[in-house]
Design a protein around this motif. Structure first.
Motif, PDB file in Angstrom:
ATOM      1  N   LEU A 159      41.336  27.639  36.167  1.00  0.00           N
ATOM      2  CA  LEU A 159      41.349  28.353  37.219  1.00  0.00           C
ATOM      3  C   LEU A 159      41.667  29.856  36.555  1.00  0.00           C
ATOM      4  CD1 LEU A 159      42.949  26.537  40.114  1.00  0.00           C
ATOM      5  CD2 LEU A 159      40.691  26.583  39.239  1.00  0.00           C
ATOM      6  N   ASP A 160      42.501  29.928  35.674  1.00  0.00           N
ATOM      7  CA  ASP A 160      42.833  31.156  35.124  1.00  0.00           C
ATOM      8  C   ASP A 160      41.782  31.830  34.576  1.00  0.00           C
ATOM      9  OD1 ASP A 160      45.294  33.122  34.521  1.00  0.00           O
ATOM     10  OD2 ASP A 160      44.817  32.607  32.381  1.00  0.00           O
ATOM     11  N   ARG A 161      41.136  31.182  33.642  1.00  0.00           N
ATOM     12  CA  ARG A 161      39.745  31.847  33.203  1.00  0.00           C
ATOM     13  C   ARG A 161      38.990  32.419  34.381  1.00  0.00           C
ATOM     14  NH1 ARG A 161      40.163  27.430  29.753  1.00  0.00           N
ATOM     15  NH2 ARG A 161      38.397  26.176  30.914  1.00  0.00           N
ATOM     16  N   ILE A 162      38.627  31.522  35.272  1.00  0.00           N
ATOM     17  CA  ILE A 162      37.783  32.099  36.243  1.00  0.00           C
ATOM     18  C   ILE A 162      38.456  33.303  37.105  1.00  0.00           C
ATOM     19  CG2 ILE A 162      37.077  31.425  38.733  1.00  0.00           C
ATOM     20  CD1 ILE A 162      36.873  28.487  37.723  1.00  0.00           C
ATOM     21  N   LEU A 163      39.579  33.284  37.373  1.00  0.00           N
ATOM     22  CA  LEU A 163      40.272  34.317  37.957  1.00  0.00           C
ATOM     23  C   LEU A 163      40.149  35.760  36.880  1.00  0.00           C
ATOM     24  CD1 LEU A 163      42.046  35.635  40.246  1.00  0.00           C
ATOM     25  CD2 LEU A 163      44.064  34.647  38.922  1.00  0.00           C
ATOM     26  N   LYS A 164      40.423  35.704  35.718  1.00  0.00           N
ATOM     27  CA  LYS A 164      40.449  36.723  34.910  1.00  0.00           C
ATOM     28  C   LYS A 164      38.832  37.352  34.603  1.00  0.00           C
ATOM     29  CE  LYS A 164      41.638  38.498  30.079  1.00  0.00           C
ATOM     30  NZ  LYS A 164      40.287  39.378  29.951  1.00  0.00           N
ATOM     31  N   ASN A 165      37.846  36.393  34.694  1.00  0.00           N
ATOM     32  CA  ASN A 165      36.650  36.765  34.654  1.00  0.00           C
ATOM     33  C   ASN A 165      36.368  37.672  35.707  1.00  0.00           C
ATOM     34  OD1 ASN A 165      36.147  35.762  32.035  1.00  0.00           O
ATOM     35  ND2 ASN A 165      35.365  34.000  33.152  1.00  0.00           N
ATOM     36  N   TRP A 166      36.742  37.449  37.077  1.00  0.00           N
ATOM     37  CA  TRP A 166      36.390  37.954  38.087  1.00  0.00           C
ATOM     38  C   TRP A 166      37.085  39.295  38.432  1.00  0.00           C
ATOM     39  CZ3 TRP A 166      39.764  38.788  42.742  1.00  0.00           C
ATOM     40  CH2 TRP A 166      39.082  39.126  44.121  1.00  0.00           C
ATOM     41  N   ILE A 167      38.407  39.147  38.146  1.00  0.00           N
ATOM     42  CA  ILE A 167      39.194  40.321  38.052  1.00  0.00           C
ATOM     43  C   ILE A 167      38.510  41.378  37.028  1.00  0.00           C
ATOM     44  CG2 ILE A 167      41.407  41.645  37.220  1.00  0.00           C
ATOM     45  CD1 ILE A 167      41.501  40.045  40.070  1.00  0.00           C
ATOM     46  N   ASP A 168      38.121  41.237  36.033  1.00  0.00           N
ATOM     47  CA  ASP A 168      37.655  42.042  34.950  1.00  0.00           C
ATOM     48  C   ASP A 168      36.143  42.811  35.413  1.00  0.00           C
ATOM     49  OD1 ASP A 168      39.552  41.496  33.071  1.00  0.00           O
ATOM     50  OD2 ASP A 168      38.369  40.085  31.979  1.00  0.00           O
ATOM     51  N   GLN A 169      35.747  42.292  36.366  1.00  0.00           N
ATOM     52  CA  GLN A 169      34.664  42.993  37.066  1.00  0.00           C
ATOM     53  C   GLN A 169      35.002  43.863  37.977  1.00  0.00           C
ATOM     54  OE1 GLN A 169      31.533  40.122  38.405  1.00  0.00           O
ATOM     55  NE2 GLN A 169      32.759  38.361  37.135  1.00  0.00           N
ATOM     56  N   ASP A 170      36.025  44.166  38.301  1.00  0.00           N
ATOM     57  CA  ASP A 170      36.592  45.063  39.442  1.00  0.00           C
ATOM     58  C   ASP A 170      37.397  46.353  38.729  1.00  0.00           C
ATOM     59  OD1 ASP A 170      38.005  46.732  41.177  1.00  0.00           O
ATOM     60  OD2 ASP A 170      38.250  44.907  42.512  1.00  0.00           O
TER      61      ASP A 170
END
Length: 223
Positions: A159-170
């Motif tokens: 879940l952490d990897r998914i969250l970080k990848n999403w945040i990095d796009q913003d």
């Protein structure tokens, strides 16, 4: 052992109180860690120290509001906020996800709910900046026996990897890792939540990211 949420106010004003500048405004949303479980007072937890650190750095008052509840996952955080009176904010700080692991919510649903949570908060408060806290390193969780600890750790890391990848796009968002907190001896006495020193370091990391975003967004005192 079940520890209470930290005592004290859930909102306040920190810093240069004698100035006429409009306060910078921070909203902190999350679960038990955001609520300060593991320490006695909000002044030792996350929200109030973040506001104080930012205020000290910018020489300007910082208004903060905390909306947090032990045991909630990301979907339940959305429900909590629907029943909360939110003040306008310039920055959001989020700290949810641990209970998505323990309640075994699907990664796709977790991210969908997280995105909806952030979108709703931005619409309600007018906030531009977001500082999202990653999931804690559950692989070292002393309160959970092996192999449960191993399993929770793998799920949290996913879940952490998914969250970080999403945040990095913003471009208006920042991610704060909690992997440094993999130190069982520094945790609270329930062997689950952060200890006093860990809360302080967490607050420092969040404040650093708010300051970085603030320099880019250029939220001025007169706004």
């Amino acid at each position: 052992m079940r520890l209470p949420e930290a005592a004290g106010p859930r909102s306040g004003l920190e810093g240069a109180l004698g100035t006429s500048s409009r306060p910078l405004r921070i909203l902190i949303v999350g679960d038990s860690s955001a609520a300060g479980v593991g320490v006695d007072e909000q002044a030792q937890a996350l929200a109030q120290p973040v506001a104080q650190l930012v205020a000290d750095k910018i020489g300007r008052p910082v208004a903060w509001q905390l909306v947090a509840k032990s045991g909630i996952n990301t979907k339940e955080a959305i429900e909590l906020l629907l029943n909360s009176e939110l003040e306008p904010a310039d920055f959001l700080v989020t700290a949810v996800g641990t209970n998505d692991v323990t309640s075994q919510r699907a990664p796709t649903q977790f991210l969908q709910d997280y995105a909806y949570l952030v979108k709703s908060l931005r619409q309600q408060t007018g906030a531009l900046g977001l500082v999202a806290t990653g999931l804690p390193p559950l692989r070292i969780l002393p309160a959970a026996p092996h192999p449960l600890r191993w399993y929770l750790g793998r799920y949290a890391a996913r879940l952490d990897r998914i969250l970080k990848n999403w945040i990095d796009q913003d471009s208006m968002a920042r991610y704060v890792s909690l992997d440094w907190a993999a130190k069982p001896l520094e945790m609270a006495r329930d062997r689950f939540h952060p200890g006093l020193g860990q809360y302080r370091h967490w607050a420092e990391l969040v404040a650093e990211q708010i300051l970085d975003l603030q320099s880019r967004i250029s939220i001025h005192p007169a706004e």
